[in-house]
Design a protein around this motif. Structure first.
Motif, short mmCIF file in Angstrom:
data_model
loop_
_atom_site.label_atom_id
_atom_site.label_comp_id
_atom_site.label_asym_id
_atom_site.label_seq_id
_atom_site.Cartn_x
_atom_site.Cartn_y
_atom_site.Cartn_z
N ILE A 33 0.96 -1.25 -0.07
CA ILE A 33 0.05 0.00 0.00
C ILE A 33 0.97 1.25 0.09
O ILE A 33 1.66 1.43 0.89
CB ILE A 33 -1.06 0.09 1.29
CG1 ILE A 33 -1.89 -1.24 1.14
CG2 ILE A 33 -1.77 1.36 1.37
CD1 ILE A 33 -2.74 -1.42 2.55
N THR A 34 0.99 1.97 -1.06
CA THR A 34 1.66 3.17 -1.27
C THR A 34 1.00 4.41 -1.23
O THR A 34 -0.15 4.56 -2.00
CB THR A 34 2.56 3.06 -2.41
OG1 THR A 34 3.50 1.68 -2.47
CG2 THR A 34 3.58 4.15 -2.81
N ASN A 35 1.18 5.35 -0.44
CA ASN A 35 0.25 6.60 0.01
C ASN A 35 -1.29 6.21 -0.22
O ASN A 35 -1.88 6.92 -0.91
CB ASN A 35 0.49 7.38 -1.49
CG ASN A 35 2.12 8.27 -1.11
OD1 ASN A 35 2.31 8.36 0.09
ND2 ASN A 35 2.72 8.49 -2.23
N GLY A 36 -1.61 5.11 0.40
CA GLY A 36 -2.91 4.90 0.76
C GLY A 36 -3.60 3.98 -0.65
O GLY A 36 -4.61 3.57 -0.67
N LYS A 37 -2.71 3.71 -1.39
CA LYS A 37 -2.99 3.05 -2.83
C LYS A 37 -2.75 1.57 -2.92
O LYS A 37 -1.47 1.24 -2.73
CB LYS A 37 -2.75 3.47 -4.06
CG LYS A 37 -3.31 2.97 -5.37
CD LYS A 37 -2.87 3.69 -6.64
CE LYS A 37 -3.24 2.99 -7.87
NZ LYS A 37 -2.48 3.46 -9.14
N LYS A 38 -3.56 0.43 -2.67
CA LYS A 38 -3.18 -0.99 -2.70
C LYS A 38 -2.80 -1.12 -4.16
O LYS A 38 -3.22 -0.96 -5.14
CB LYS A 38 -4.47 -1.67 -2.26
CG LYS A 38 -3.89 -3.13 -1.86
CD LYS A 38 -5.14 -3.89 -1.35
CE LYS A 38 -4.69 -5.21 -0.93
NZ LYS A 38 -5.88 -5.57 -0.33
N THR A 122 4.72 7.06 1.86
CA THR A 122 4.07 6.20 2.97
C THR A 122 4.03 5.00 2.09
O THR A 122 3.21 4.62 1.13
CB THR A 122 2.89 6.53 3.78
OG1 THR A 122 1.86 6.76 2.81
CG2 THR A 122 3.17 7.89 4.46
N VAL A 123 4.54 3.86 2.88
CA VAL A 123 4.63 2.32 2.35
C VAL A 123 4.03 1.54 3.39
O VAL A 123 4.59 1.63 4.46
CB VAL A 123 6.11 2.27 1.75
CG1 VAL A 123 6.09 2.80 0.42
CG2 VAL A 123 7.11 2.08 2.71
N GLU A 124 3.41 0.56 2.96
CA GLU A 124 3.20 -0.60 3.86
C GLU A 124 3.66 -1.97 2.72
O GLU A 124 2.95 -2.27 2.01
CB GLU A 124 1.80 -0.75 4.30
CG GLU A 124 1.56 -1.67 5.38
CD GLU A 124 0.26 -1.53 6.24
OE1 GLU A 124 -0.53 -2.60 5.98
OE2 GLU A 124 0.14 -0.43 6.56
N GLU A 125 4.65 -2.61 3.11
CA GLU A 125 4.98 -3.75 2.03
C GLU A 125 4.57 -4.86 2.81
O GLU A 125 4.78 -5.27 4.11
CB GLU A 125 6.43 -3.88 1.87
CG GLU A 125 6.85 -2.43 1.05
CD GLU A 125 8.41 -2.53 0.66
OE1 GLU A 125 9.07 -3.43 0.91
OE2 GLU A 125 8.76 -1.63 0.02
N TYR A 126 4.35 -5.89 2.15
CA TYR A 126 4.11 -7.07 2.49
C TYR A 126 4.64 -8.21 1.70
O TYR A 126 4.96 -8.47 0.56
CB TYR A 126 2.59 -7.75 2.22
CG TYR A 126 1.71 -6.95 3.01
CD1 TYR A 126 1.07 -7.14 4.08
CD2 TYR A 126 1.13 -5.62 2.49
CE1 TYR A 126 0.18 -6.21 4.89
CE2 TYR A 126 0.12 -4.82 3.12
CZ TYR A 126 -0.14 -5.00 4.38
OH TYR A 126 -1.11 -4.26 4.82
N TRP A 127 5.59 -9.25 2.66
CA TRP A 127 6.41 -10.08 2.03
C TRP A 127 6.00 -11.44 2.71
O TRP A 127 5.78 -11.50 4.06
CB TRP A 127 8.00 -9.77 2.40
CG TRP A 127 8.23 -8.64 1.76
CD1 TRP A 127 8.19 -7.32 2.21
CD2 TRP A 127 9.27 -8.50 0.54
NE1 TRP A 127 8.84 -6.32 1.33
CE2 TRP A 127 9.50 -7.07 0.46
CE3 TRP A 127 9.70 -9.47 -0.25
CZ2 TRP A 127 10.30 -6.68 -0.71
CZ3 TRP A 127 10.43 -8.98 -1.25
CH2 TRP A 127 10.53 -7.73 -1.55
N LYS A 128 5.84 -12.54 1.87
CA LYS A 128 5.54 -13.82 2.47
C LYS A 128 6.57 -14.87 2.56
O LYS A 128 7.59 -14.81 1.67
CB LYS A 128 4.61 -14.48 1.62
CG LYS A 128 3.11 -13.90 1.54
CD LYS A 128 2.10 -14.73 2.56
CE LYS A 128 0.85 -14.17 2.20
NZ LYS A 128 0.01 -14.65 3.40
N LYS A 129 6.89 -15.28 3.58
CA LYS A 129 7.94 -16.32 3.80
C LYS A 129 7.76 -17.63 3.07
O LYS A 129 6.71 -17.97 2.82
CB LYS A 129 8.01 -16.74 5.35
CG LYS A 129 9.26 -17.73 5.78
CD LYS A 129 10.16 -16.90 6.62
CE LYS A 129 11.31 -17.73 6.89
NZ LYS A 129 11.93 -17.35 8.01
N VAL A 130 8.81 -17.85 2.03
CA VAL A 130 8.97 -18.97 1.09
C VAL A 130 9.78 -20.29 1.91
O VAL A 130 9.17 -21.35 1.96
CB VAL A 130 9.62 -18.56 -0.20
CG1 VAL A 130 9.90 -19.84 -1.15
CG2 VAL A 130 8.93 -17.36 -0.62
#
Length: 131
Positions: A33-38, A122-130
């Protein structure tokens, strides 16, 4: 009975959110989600980061091609903070050698990095454990 149910729910909730000593392993980008945009993760290729106890290497992985390294960096965890510094990038980068402060949390198999970049994004990054 309500007290027992409430305590059970609290235990489940708090066991899902936990801090870790390091990010060691392989994590795949799952969107942000960057600057409120998914934004969803790309479908034509994937981005993965291989973390050691203090460094990381980022790779672009595209079917039919060898993985290509796109960045390297270092990181440090303190409490719920992750201080990340990109030390090399295959493309020109405004973040090179600049320490970025993220709030981090892990929820089950997902790493969530939340912060404000030097340009105010503003950033909210999602990373899944492989692995």
């Amino acid at each position: 009975m309500r007290i027992v149910a409430g305590l059970f729910l609290a235990v489940i909730l708090f066991s899902s959110f936990h801090q870790i000593d390091n990010l060691a392993g392989t994590w795949q980008y799952a969107g942000d989600i960057t600057n409120g945009k998914k934004e969803a993760a790309p479908t034509e290729y994937s981005l993965q980061r291989n973390y050691t106890s203090s460094n990381y290497e980022g790779f672009v992985i595209e079917k039919g091609y060898e993985p290509e390294k796109y960045e390297t960096g270092s990181y440090q965890l303190k409490g719920d903070s992750c201080l990340e510094t990109q030390t090399w990038c295959m493309q020109p980068s405004n973040l090179l050698n600049i320490a970025i402060h993220y709030h981090y949390q892990t929820v089950n198999d997902t790493l969530i990095l939340t912060g404000i970049l030097p340009n105010g994004t503003t950033v909210e990054e999602y990373w899944k454990k492989v692995k």
